[in-house]
Write an enzyme that holds these catalytic residues in place. Sequence first.
Site, PDB file in Angstrom:
ATOM      1  N   ALA A 125       0.761  -1.126  -0.061  1.00 34.88           N
ATOM      2  CA  ALA A 125      -0.407   0.202   0.141  1.00 34.88           C
ATOM      3  C   ALA A 125       0.501   1.078  -0.195  1.00 34.88           C
ATOM      4  CB  ALA A 125      -0.913   0.082   1.066  1.00 34.88           C
ATOM      5  N   GLU A 128      -1.475   6.909  -2.149  1.00 36.83           N
ATOM      6  CA  GLU A 128      -3.168   7.511  -1.200  1.00 36.83           C
ATOM      7  C   GLU A 128      -4.262   8.416  -2.075  1.00 36.83           C
ATOM      8  OE1 GLU A 128      -0.315   7.548   2.209  1.00 36.83           O
ATOM      9  OE2 GLU A 128      -0.779   9.322   2.129  1.00 36.83           O
ATOM     10  N   GLU A 248       9.554  -3.439 -10.645  1.00 36.18           N
ATOM     11  CA  GLU A 248       8.088  -3.551 -10.850  1.00 36.18           C
ATOM     12  C   GLU A 248       8.126  -2.916 -12.402  1.00 36.18           C
ATOM     13  OE1 GLU A 248       4.578  -0.769  -9.085  1.00 36.18           O
ATOM     14  OE2 GLU A 248       6.061  -0.494  -8.243  1.00 36.18           O
ATOM     15  N   GLN A 285      -5.356  -7.572 -47.963  1.00 36.96           N
ATOM     16  CA  GLN A 285      -4.506  -7.019 -47.842  1.00 36.96           C
ATOM     17  C   GLN A 285      -3.890  -5.772 -46.663  1.00 36.96           C
ATOM     18  OE1 GLN A 285      -3.107  -3.787 -50.317  1.00 36.96           O
ATOM     19  NE2 GLN A 285      -0.881  -5.202 -51.169  1.00 36.96           N
ATOM     20  N   HIS A 344     -11.226  -7.177 -35.010  1.00 34.64           N
ATOM     21  CA  HIS A 344     -12.291  -8.359 -34.910  1.00 34.64           C
ATOM     22  C   HIS A 344     -13.353  -7.388 -35.052  1.00 34.64           C
ATOM     23  CE1 HIS A 344      -9.568 -10.102 -32.694  1.00 34.64           C
ATOM     24  NE2 HIS A 344     -10.882 -11.245 -32.043  1.00 34.64           N
ATOM     25  N   GLY A 370       4.381   4.121 -12.278  1.00 35.67           N
ATOM     26  CA  GLY A 370       4.809   4.855 -12.719  1.00 35.67           C
ATOM     27  C   GLY A 370       4.779   5.338 -14.268  1.00 35.67           C
ATOM     28  N   THR A 371       4.115   6.538 -14.853  1.00 36.05           N
ATOM     29  CA  THR A 371       3.123   7.238 -16.487  1.00 36.05           C
ATOM     30  C   THR A 371       4.096   6.575 -17.294  1.00 36.05           C
ATOM     31  OG1 THR A 371       3.948   9.341 -15.360  1.00 36.05           O
ATOM     32  CG2 THR A 371       1.874   7.717 -14.597  1.00 36.05           C
TER      33      THR A 371
END
Length: 385
Positions: A125, A128, A248, A285, A344, A370-371
């Site tokens: 955690a 926040e 991560e 194609q 699709h 992290g963006t």
Amino acid sequence: MRRSVFTKDHEAFRKTLREFIAGEVVPHYADWEQQGHVPRELYRRLGELGVFGINVPEEYGGAGVTDFTYLTVLREECGRAGVTFGAESVHTCLVLPYLLEFGSEEQKRRWLPGFLSGEIMTAIAMTEPGTGSDLAGIATRARLSDDGTHYVLNGAKTFITGGAQADLILVVCRTSPYDPENRRAGLSILCVDTTSPGFAVGRKLDKIGLKAQDTAELSFGDVEVPVANLLGEEGAAFTYLTHNLVVERLGAAIGAYANAAGAIGFATAYVKERQVFGKPVAAFQNTKFVLAECAAEVEAAQSIVDRALLEHAAGELTAADAAKAKLFCTEVAGRVIDKCLQLHGGYGYMLEYPIARLYADTRVNRIYAGTSEVMKTIIAKDLGL
């Protein structure tokens, strides 16, 4: 291209996982998405399969593997089937490195047996309501009791993956007053038993994707945490967090690449079967060119992942290199899965098709750990900019 990161043992593990996913996950996955989490029995089954012990040292009952190659096989097989194992990735890829790197011998002996079996599920955690990427702004506080035996924890966390089902949560909190001159100081990690009085799970958050992975708000009201549950040293959490972000981000890159590869598989199978104007969609194609573009991009992402795996195994994967891998693979996944969904047609927008699930599930990869914008900042800094 031929890959050199996998051995016969990896491929045997892949076969076991593929059979397990086909027999015990795919048939029930839609129900798990509806209920918003996987059953606890799934975690116990993963424990039996040895998934949770891959990177755990042998002295604690694990396999003692020190690299990410087996977990890469796992991500590839989940991507291939368009499923997840709930909060397993947090348990194995996020929490475990903290326990192994910073946990005391007593803590490892206490928690790892249950960790391995799936009897103790974990979460971490950090985020926040008012603090996302800015970890130094964490406001959740813990005060040491007068007798020095425990901390009293107060605060709130949000976007906590696995938080609703976790038995042990690593909570990042402030254990000394906020210092505007050194915002990173004073943060610690407390391991909170979720049966503790004052701990509460709030809202189960309704996400765009990852529906079978519970994500929740958590609150801590005068929760007493024994000093024996302090992970590492008091006040050292910011260093710990930045250290583990490399792993991560590597995990995020692997997951994104695996989902993109899975999307190509789903799209290729679909366009061969779907008839339009009297012939398969695959005969056009445009279909061939789109899938060729996707295949080339995924191959490039795969190469970056494989290189990063080797660097990680050698202990040489830098923060900038992990950022490059995450940025490239997550952006590629976004493009590729979007194109595969387009092939699709209208059915791609229907959740009964795995491509729709992959589309929704993968979007968060460009945000968590992290963006993409944060990744670019890290890479630019490495360039001296």
